[in-house]
Scaffold this active site. Structure first.
Site, PDB file in Angstrom:
ATOM      1  N   HIS A  60       0.860  -1.181   0.000  1.00  0.00           N
ATOM      2  CA  HIS A  60       0.000   0.000   0.000  1.00  0.00           C
ATOM      3  C   HIS A  60       0.893   1.228   0.000  1.00  0.00           C
ATOM      4  CE1 HIS A  60       0.942  -0.584   4.219  1.00  0.00           C
ATOM      5  NE2 HIS A  60       0.330   0.527   4.580  1.00  0.00           N
ATOM      6  N   ASP A  64       5.400   5.100   5.272  1.00  0.00           N
ATOM      7  CA  ASP A  64       6.487   4.298   5.846  1.00  0.00           C
ATOM      8  C   ASP A  64       6.840   3.093   4.984  1.00  0.00           C
ATOM      9  OD1 ASP A  64       3.857   3.553   6.819  1.00  0.00           O
ATOM     10  OD2 ASP A  64       4.806   2.126   8.180  1.00  0.00           O
ATOM     11  N   HIS A 150      -7.167  -2.500   5.336  1.00  0.00           N
ATOM     12  CA  HIS A 150      -6.398  -1.508   6.108  1.00  0.00           C
ATOM     13  C   HIS A 150      -7.156  -0.180   6.069  1.00  0.00           C
ATOM     14  CE1 HIS A 150      -2.787   0.100   7.901  1.00  0.00           C
ATOM     15  NE2 HIS A 150      -2.290   0.650   6.831  1.00  0.00           N
ATOM     16  N   ASP A 173       0.066  -4.284   5.931  1.00  0.00           N
ATOM     17  CA  ASP A 173      -0.745  -3.782   7.042  1.00  0.00           C
ATOM     18  C   ASP A 173      -2.191  -4.173   6.794  1.00  0.00           C
ATOM     19  OD1 ASP A 173       1.558  -2.560   7.871  1.00  0.00           O
ATOM     20  OD2 ASP A 173       0.859  -0.498   7.612  1.00  0.00           O
ATOM     21  N   HIS A 237       7.283  -5.064  11.550  1.00  0.00           N
ATOM     22  CA  HIS A 237       6.626  -3.751  11.636  1.00  0.00           C
ATOM     23  C   HIS A 237       6.127  -3.596  13.079  1.00  0.00           C
ATOM     24  CE1 HIS A 237       3.153  -0.972  11.175  1.00  0.00           C
ATOM     25  NE2 HIS A 237       3.660  -0.566  10.044  1.00  0.00           N
TER      26      HIS A 237
HETATM   27 ZN   LIG Z   1      -0.162   1.225   6.580  1.00  0.00          ZN
END
Ligand SMILES: [Zn+2]
Length: 279
Positions: A60, A64, A150, A173, A237
């Site tokens: 995505h 980060d 997400h 994520d 993460h």
């Molecule tokens: Zn994310």
């Protein structure tokens, strides 16, 4: 097949953890999943680099996970002796991201083209905005994408790499969701981003507690792994970064829900993906 955690960190800078990024070494070369802070420093430590990557896969477009896209885009161009477009696979929005990255780098591109007589082509990428399904298929290696959850970040993708009879899922994520379940069915290893719900709730800062509703907690990730009989669950993460001496807490929160092997990622951790056990 080998999985190398290049960056086990999160948006919060940490001296020991680069931003989210995972390298998967396959029979057809190195596949890179996300490109967080310091990704090329970590690649250099394991003999990979911008020129060697067979494909960059973005789960995505959160900052980060793409912090150092510009570094990969530029370095692949500058170090390649012939045109060598970067293959990028990602959700809808990836093409616009690459265009914006190129625009940001326009002054640099001009400097280098003017300075190097033998460099007479521009940096380039071949972008595939991936639909669910098989998005790469070469030799023994297949990469499959599936939608993850997400929200409100949309769209987001998880990926599964199959190399012969071995497979690994890169969840990105996400909260537990059908797309991730689909990828995990029968896989050997699950690399999953996680947050510690208990620690974040203790801190109580709204800006931080907001992240709980769109990330998996450690037990969430463990339950996903358990549902699919995954052999090894890799927690990465890590939010917040584990304080020294607290690593066992993370493992305990996973093993309470998952009977396979649990690994707490550190940067440059190398994990061989073992063949599937007999079921
Ligand atoms: Zn994310």
């Amino acid at each position: 097949m080998q999985v190398i955690i290049l960056g086990s960190g999160s948006p919060l800078p940490d001296p020991a953890r680069a931003g989210p990024s995972t390298l998967v070494r396959t029979a057809v070369g190195d596949l890179l999943f996300d490109c967080g802070r310091a990704v090329l420093m970590r690649c250099a430590a394991v003999g990979s680099g911008a020129g060697a990557i067979r494909g960059l896969y973005l789960t995505h477009l959160h900052s980060d996970h793409i912090t150092d896209l510009n570094d990969i885009f530029t370095m692949r161009w500058v170090i390649s002796l012939v045109p060598n477009p970067l293959p990028v696979f990602g959700p809808v929005g990836t093409a616009a991201l690459l265009q914006a990255t190129e625009a940001m780098l326009e002054p640099d591109i001009g400097y280098r083209l003017a300075h190097h007589d033998d460099l007479h082509w521009r940096p380039a990428a071949t972008v595939t905005e991936a639909d669910p399904g098989v998005i790469f298929d070469e030799g023994t290696v297949r990469v499959t994408a599936a939608p993850t959850d997400h929200a409100p970040v949309r769209p987001t993708l998880g990926f599964r790499v199959d190399d012969g009879d071995r497979s690994v899922v890169i969840a990105g994520d996400t909260v537990p969701c059908p797309g991730l379940d689909e990828l995990c069915a029968g896989t050997d290893m699950l690399v999953h981003t996680v947050v510690r719900r208990d620690l974040i709730e203790q801190v109580g800062l709204p800006r931080l507690t907001d992240v709980l509703d769109y990330h998996s907690s450690v037990p969430d990730a463990a339950r996903t792994a358990q549902r699919h009989g995954v052999q090894a669950l890799v927690l990465t993460h890590l939010v917040p970064a584990p304080a020294p001496g607290t690593e066992q807490e993370w493992l305990d929160q996973a093993t309470a829900h998952f009977t396979g092997e649990v690994v707490l990622a550190t940067d440059l951790l190398k994990l061989d993906v073992t063949p599937p056990r007999r079921r």
